[in-house]
Design an enzyme around this catalytic site. Structure first.
Site, mmCIF file in Angstrom:
data_model
loop_
_atom_site.group_PDB
_atom_site.id
_atom_site.type_symbol
_atom_site.label_atom_id
_atom_site.label_comp_id
_atom_site.label_asym_id
_atom_site.label_seq_id
_atom_site.Cartn_x
_atom_site.Cartn_y
_atom_site.Cartn_z
ATOM 1 N N CYS A 101 63.067 31.776 2.373
ATOM 2 C CA CYS A 101 61.932 32.641 2.049
ATOM 3 C C CYS A 101 61.459 32.405 0.619
ATOM 4 O O CYS A 101 60.264 32.333 0.343
ATOM 5 C CB CYS A 101 62.316 34.105 2.256
ATOM 6 S SG CYS A 101 60.968 35.277 1.944
ATOM 7 N N CYS A 202 66.517 40.578 6.472
ATOM 8 C CA CYS A 202 65.479 41.607 6.497
ATOM 9 C C CYS A 202 64.786 41.726 7.845
ATOM 10 O O CYS A 202 64.377 42.816 8.244
ATOM 11 C CB CYS A 202 64.461 41.347 5.398
ATOM 12 S SG CYS A 202 63.495 39.832 5.602
#
Length: 368
Positions: A101, A202
């Site tokens: 990410c 997440c």
């Protein structure tokens, strides 16, 4: 400078934005919408990208008096992080989605868009430090270093940044501890001062990675075998196992000597999970690919510290690069190193670079 402050809706990014504003920069808050079906409320401390998080970030921006925008990067996040995570597990590897990410979203897609819109840099709430040093020719070099708060240090997941990305990145929290950040947020009147931290991974809000993989990849029954090839159990998908795993194996046959057994290899080509004794987990030689350097490319064999987990120990090692590949020889055996993990190299507190582990093994021949 004109700076985009990446605001997740949490306390860290809120204080980071405030500090950039205090430093005299022109700051614009940006919340990244990364979920294609954002929930209204957070399901747990693991969730992210909810409408609630976007609202929390907006409230902080209002307190600071800065412009605020939501940038939709859900499709990019799905392709570069979620799909990559799924594919890596399907191939028998154990990825770290936070590194991906940072590499693909926060310091590529976000930074590229910010620069295209005329901004100079991006600031985030990561716990790390950027230290500026002067080269012999008078030019300034920016180095990535560990945070002062060792318990919160996030330099490992930032090890994928290259020198150009680092030149446009700010981490205002690196010289502060987490309790101090919460106190500062409260003093600034931020609603998020006591908001719980989010946790990896997440996009798997309930924390059940095996369940998520099962839903995404489907059941694929196969055998659990020992190192001699004897079947000692069964599984519903080899992708749900990782090297070093001990719990949840459900073996039907105990080891002859009664010793606990661990996953020592995942074989996606035959859909087998191999288990063995703990002594088979110790490795001291790593081959990494997809090398990323936070500064100058290291030349020859260099003494480094090697870290293979986000909050793991650092081990004395030697490393040398060969194009996009890196060889790392650790001075002691490390247990439970799986292909797909990242090895991040340090020189003291400075991050040298990182690579994705392609293979790990035990070498008995000294280097050099």
């Amino acid at each position: 400078m004109r700076v985009v402050a990446a605001m997740s809706g949490g306390v860290d990014s809120a204080v980071a934005a405030a500090r950039m504003l205090d430093a005299g920069h022109e700051v614009v808050g940006v919340h990244l919408a990364l979920s294609q079906s954002a929930a209204t409320l957070r399901e747990s401390a693991r969730g992210c990208c909810t409408i609630e998080d976007a609202g929390d970030a907006r409230r902080v921006a209002d307190v600071l008096g800065i412009p605020f925008y939501v940038w939709d990067m859900a499709a990019r996040f799905k392709r570069d992080v979620v799909d990559d995570f799924r594919a890596e597990y399907a191939a028998g590897r154990t990825p770290n989605p936070c590194l991906r990410c940072n590499e693909k979203i926060k310091f590529a897609a976000l930074l590229d868009k910010a620069v295209a819109l005329g901004f100079d840099a991006v600031a985030t709430g990561h716990y790390a430090q950027v230290v500026e040093t002067v080269n012999p020719d008078g030019t300034v070099r920016r180095e990535l270093h560990r945070a002062v708060d060792a318990a919160k240090d996030q330099s490992y997941v930032l090890g994928v940044l290259d020198a150009d990305q680092l030149a446009r990145s700010f981490f205002p929290l690196g010289d502060t501890t987490k309790p101090q950040i919460r106190q500062e947020a409260a003093e600034r009147g931020f609603y998020v001062a006591s908001k719980p931290d989010s946790h990896d991974i997440c996009f798997i809000a309930d924390g059940d990675t095996r369940g998520w993989l099962g839903r995404e990849l489907g059941e694929a029954p196969g055998d659990i075998v020992d190192t001699d090839g004897a079947v000692v159990g069964s599984h519903d998908g080899a992708f749900a196992y990782t090297v070093g795993q001990r719990r949840g194996l459900g073996l039907s046959r105990p080891a002859p000597d009664g010793q606990p057994r661990y996953v020592v290899e995942v074989r996606p080509d035959t859909n087998q999970v191999v288990v063995g004794t703990a002594d088979l987990l110790g490795v001291n030689a790593l081959t990494g690919d997809h090398a990323r350097w936070c500064g100058p490319h290291p030349r020859g064999v260099v003494e480094v510290g090697a870290q293979v987990r986000a909050h793991g120990a650092e081990y004395a090692a030697r490393a040398w690069a060969d194009g996009d590949s890196v060889e790392v020889r650790v001075d002691e055996r490390i247990r439970g190193v799986a292909p797909g993990q990242s090895v991040v190299l340090y020189d003291g507190t400075r991050v040298v670079g990182s690579a994705t582990i392609a293979a790990a093994r035990l070498e008995r021949t000294p280097v050099g």
